[in-house]
Design a protein around this motif. Structure first.
Motif, mmCIF file in Angstrom:
data_model
loop_
_atom_site.group_PDB
_atom_site.id
_atom_site.type_symbol
_atom_site.label_atom_id
_atom_site.label_comp_id
_atom_site.label_asym_id
_atom_site.label_seq_id
_atom_site.Cartn_x
_atom_site.Cartn_y
_atom_site.Cartn_z
ATOM 1 N N ASN A 156 3.440 -2.288 -5.721
ATOM 2 C CA ASN A 156 4.053 -2.528 -4.417
ATOM 3 C C ASN A 156 3.239 -1.858 -3.316
ATOM 4 O OD1 ASN A 156 6.098 -3.602 -6.014
ATOM 5 N ND2 ASN A 156 7.228 -1.660 -6.039
ATOM 6 N N VAL A 157 3.326 -2.401 -2.122
ATOM 7 C CA VAL A 157 2.767 -1.743 -0.938
ATOM 8 C C VAL A 157 3.900 -1.642 0.076
ATOM 9 C CG1 VAL A 157 1.105 -1.876 0.952
ATOM 10 C CG2 VAL A 157 0.433 -2.600 -1.347
ATOM 11 N N GLY A 158 4.335 -0.424 0.349
ATOM 12 C CA GLY A 158 5.507 -0.254 1.213
ATOM 13 C C GLY A 158 6.697 -0.966 0.588
ATOM 14 N N SER A 191 8.307 -12.787 3.395
ATOM 15 C CA SER A 191 7.100 -12.019 3.097
ATOM 16 C C SER A 191 6.589 -12.301 1.689
ATOM 17 C CB SER A 191 7.372 -10.522 3.256
ATOM 18 O OG SER A 191 8.091 -10.027 2.150
ATOM 19 N N ALA A 210 0.871 -5.883 -11.148
ATOM 20 C CA ALA A 210 1.007 -5.669 -9.703
ATOM 21 C C ALA A 210 1.547 -4.296 -9.380
ATOM 22 C CB ALA A 210 1.924 -6.718 -9.085
ATOM 23 N N VAL A 239 6.933 -4.162 0.269
ATOM 24 C CA VAL A 239 6.551 -5.470 -0.273
ATOM 25 C C VAL A 239 6.226 -5.351 -1.759
ATOM 26 C CG1 VAL A 239 5.013 -7.438 -0.066
ATOM 27 C CG2 VAL A 239 5.718 -6.192 1.978
ATOM 28 N N LEU A 253 -0.210 2.253 -5.747
ATOM 29 C CA LEU A 253 -1.633 2.533 -5.934
ATOM 30 C C LEU A 253 -1.870 3.996 -6.294
ATOM 31 C CD1 LEU A 253 -3.426 0.446 -3.153
ATOM 32 C CD2 LEU A 253 -3.533 0.113 -5.629
ATOM 33 N N VAL A 282 -7.448 -8.366 -4.713
ATOM 34 C CA VAL A 282 -6.183 -8.022 -5.389
ATOM 35 C C VAL A 282 -4.944 -8.289 -4.525
ATOM 36 C CG1 VAL A 282 -7.216 -6.324 -6.963
ATOM 37 C CG2 VAL A 282 -6.350 -5.554 -4.736
ATOM 38 N N ARG A 321 -2.725 -10.949 -5.630
ATOM 39 C CA ARG A 321 -3.558 -11.274 -6.801
ATOM 40 C C ARG A 321 -4.819 -12.056 -6.457
ATOM 41 N NH1 ARG A 321 1.703 -12.055 -8.905
ATOM 42 N NH2 ARG A 321 2.358 -10.145 -9.951
ATOM 43 N N ASN A 354 4.921 -6.166 -5.368
ATOM 44 C CA ASN A 354 3.800 -6.880 -5.984
ATOM 45 C C ASN A 354 2.798 -7.403 -4.966
ATOM 46 O OD1 ASN A 354 5.229 -6.439 -8.349
ATOM 47 N ND2 ASN A 354 6.236 -8.432 -8.255
ATOM 48 N N ALA A 355 2.596 -6.647 -3.880
ATOM 49 C CA ALA A 355 1.675 -7.096 -2.826
ATOM 50 C C ALA A 355 0.240 -7.103 -3.331
ATOM 51 C CB ALA A 355 1.785 -6.191 -1.605
ATOM 52 N N ILE A 356 -0.055 -6.206 -4.279
ATOM 53 C CA ILE A 356 -1.402 -6.088 -4.833
ATOM 54 C C ILE A 356 -1.317 -6.255 -6.346
ATOM 55 C CG2 ILE A 356 -3.052 -4.250 -5.456
ATOM 56 C CD1 ILE A 356 -3.176 -3.451 -2.587
ATOM 57 N N GLY A 357 -2.229 -7.009 -6.913
ATOM 58 C CA GLY A 357 -2.169 -7.188 -8.360
ATOM 59 C C GLY A 357 -3.306 -8.036 -8.881
#
Lengths: 313, 313
Positions: free
Chosen positions: A119-121, A276, A117, A123, A51, B90, B93, A125-128
């Motif tokens: 990454n978060v930490g 996860s 996407a 993980v 992010l 998000v 996704r 593609n946690a956000i996308g």
């Protein structure tokens, strides 16, 4: 239907009509001189698929006065497509974007289908978001691609070939990148069109990825190479479900592209990462082929997954 | 059609069936004891409407094992709805979410319409998405709302009343929050349904916002109060376009809710901020009423905007 041009020669026009071009340090080192002033260069590699990079790109868009009706271009590998595409899909609640992939992996795989996407930490593609770019594939950019990135792209192409007799047959002969890419784009486009939002048909693309994702996180190997390692391990784990001859044929095929044995992962850590994954709602899902083009799904509980993986390594 | 329940008493059920509830420090100080363990508390106020908070919420979702099929609840004011809603839209996704607004502003305005967003630097709502939550409005939460937040909510209600004769008439009598909220929700839902993606009809909602946004950034006053200041200034700027009697009626009406004069802004700074707004593609757009419910648009070039604003202050 996504617009994908292959070797049309139109990519620089697209870049110059964009309000901003986003690339990474590595690509910029080679091609930066060709790019317009309004560019945003972010750090290379998975560690920058964050992010924080999205914020950097958004700040660059603001600085360049990018408007809702403007478009930006992502120029680089899959990571640049992911992070710049995500930024475009949320900037002012979504603007259009184009993608000029510079790696074999991005040309053959990640440019198709509109998944973006970060990454978060740990993980991935946690956000996308789902956001389809116009794509300009130019295979000339492969000339400057590092060997390990090229091998990574071959990993996804090999995986893709298990989904399609035409591509599989082609892969038994003399390799040609443009033809392989055309096969992959056709194949993935057809799958994505059936299942834009990843509710079913796209699952077949997940061959090799359940173990492969974890291998990537744990080893830091490139994505496609990790998928190929994951594929080999998954086939070994599920060998009892795969016709005998076909299993040995596939092992030999995969070994051509992955000669070294790189099997040194903590099975429990692999299981934690696999659990996860957003696709694994109930148990751990592994896709496996019973013939070329015929893909099935196995759902393993955690304990079985760990036991089979230990036996496979 | 968005699901919006008013004083149904169902909000705690919703919170307890969510995989995570997101709230802010202020709300948590009052209501934290009623909330489940799986909560994520972020800093209060506009300064925390950032991608950093989105990352924090995503990390909490990962920690709580939130899956694609799960939902989360935003419990707080518009800022919590914005940031938690964006995170939900998000995460993997996009997952479903609910919103239990605790401020008058969020109940009457921001819970409707599915716009989520975070700020990037000084640019408000530079990044965001369209994502419709299920909404549970409970007016009992107004009992603990600080006075300046209540006034802020009144600002958006006053603005909304210029769009609708029924609400305008109601506002001339004895005020009742539940009735006012019902009017606002009905009115905004109807507008949003015509124009989900903000291409036209939603523009009317932008009354007071062109100058108001800038006032908010420059003064740090709450959103609705800034909108009311913006509305007063915009009416003064465009008074030549507004029927005489109607103009004076509106000034008297607005003054009831905004007695102090707070006109101390740098007109050039206001123009710079207004130009950066995503709605202002060509020049600076100001919406103005010619009668209750009849809203028009003026597009001013930068110089005219600054001159008229200086004259208005």
């Amino acid at each position: 239907m996504q617009k994908i041009a292959i070797n049309s020669g139109g990519e620089m026009n697209e870049i110059y009509r964009s309000a901003l071009v986003v690339t990474d340090e590595n690509v910029n080192r080679i091609y930066g001189g060709m790019l317009p002033q309004n560019k945003c260069v972010i750090g290379a590699g998975e560690a920058n698929k964050t992010l924080l990079s999205v914020e950097k790109i958004a700040a660059a868009m603001i600085k360049c006065g990018v408007k809702r009706s403007d478009r930006i271009t992502a120029f680089g590998g899959g990571m640049i497509g992911d992070v710049a595409g995500f930024a475009a899909s949320v900037y002012m609640r979504g603007i259009e974007w184009s993608f000029v992939p510079t790696t074999l992996l991005a040309m053959a795989d990640s440019c198709v289908g509109g998944k973006t996407a970060v990454n978060v930490g740990l993980v991935k593609n946690a956000i996308g978001s789902f956001s389809l770019p116009d794509v300009f594939i130019e295979t000339k950019y492969l000339n400057t691609l590092p060997r390990r990135e090229y091998e990574s792209g071959m990993g996804e192409i090999v995986k893709m070939s298990l989904l399609d007799p035409l591509l599989y047959e082609f892969m038994q002969g003399k390799f040609n990148a443009e033809t392989a890419i055309k096969h992959c784009v056709r194949l993935k486009s057809a799958i994505v069109e059936k299942d834009m939002y990843d509710h079913g048909a796209r699952k077949a693309l997940n061959l090799g990825h359940t173990v492969g994702h974890a291998v990537e996180v744990l080893s830091g190997m490139p994505h496609g190479t990790s998928v190929l390692v994951g594929l080999r391990l998954e086939l070994l784990m599920l060998r009892d479900y795969i016709p005998h001859n076909f299993f040995y044929e596939l092992q030999a095929y995969i070994n051509k592209y992955l000669p070294e044995l790189r099997y040194n992962f903590d099975a429990e850590a692999v299981a934690v990462i696999a659990m996860s994954d957003k696709k694994n709602v109930d148990g751990i899902s592994i896709m496996y082929p019973v013939s070329i083009g015929e893909i099935r799904e196995a759902a393993l509980d955690r304990r079985t997954f760990i036991r089979l993986l230990r036996e496979a390594m």
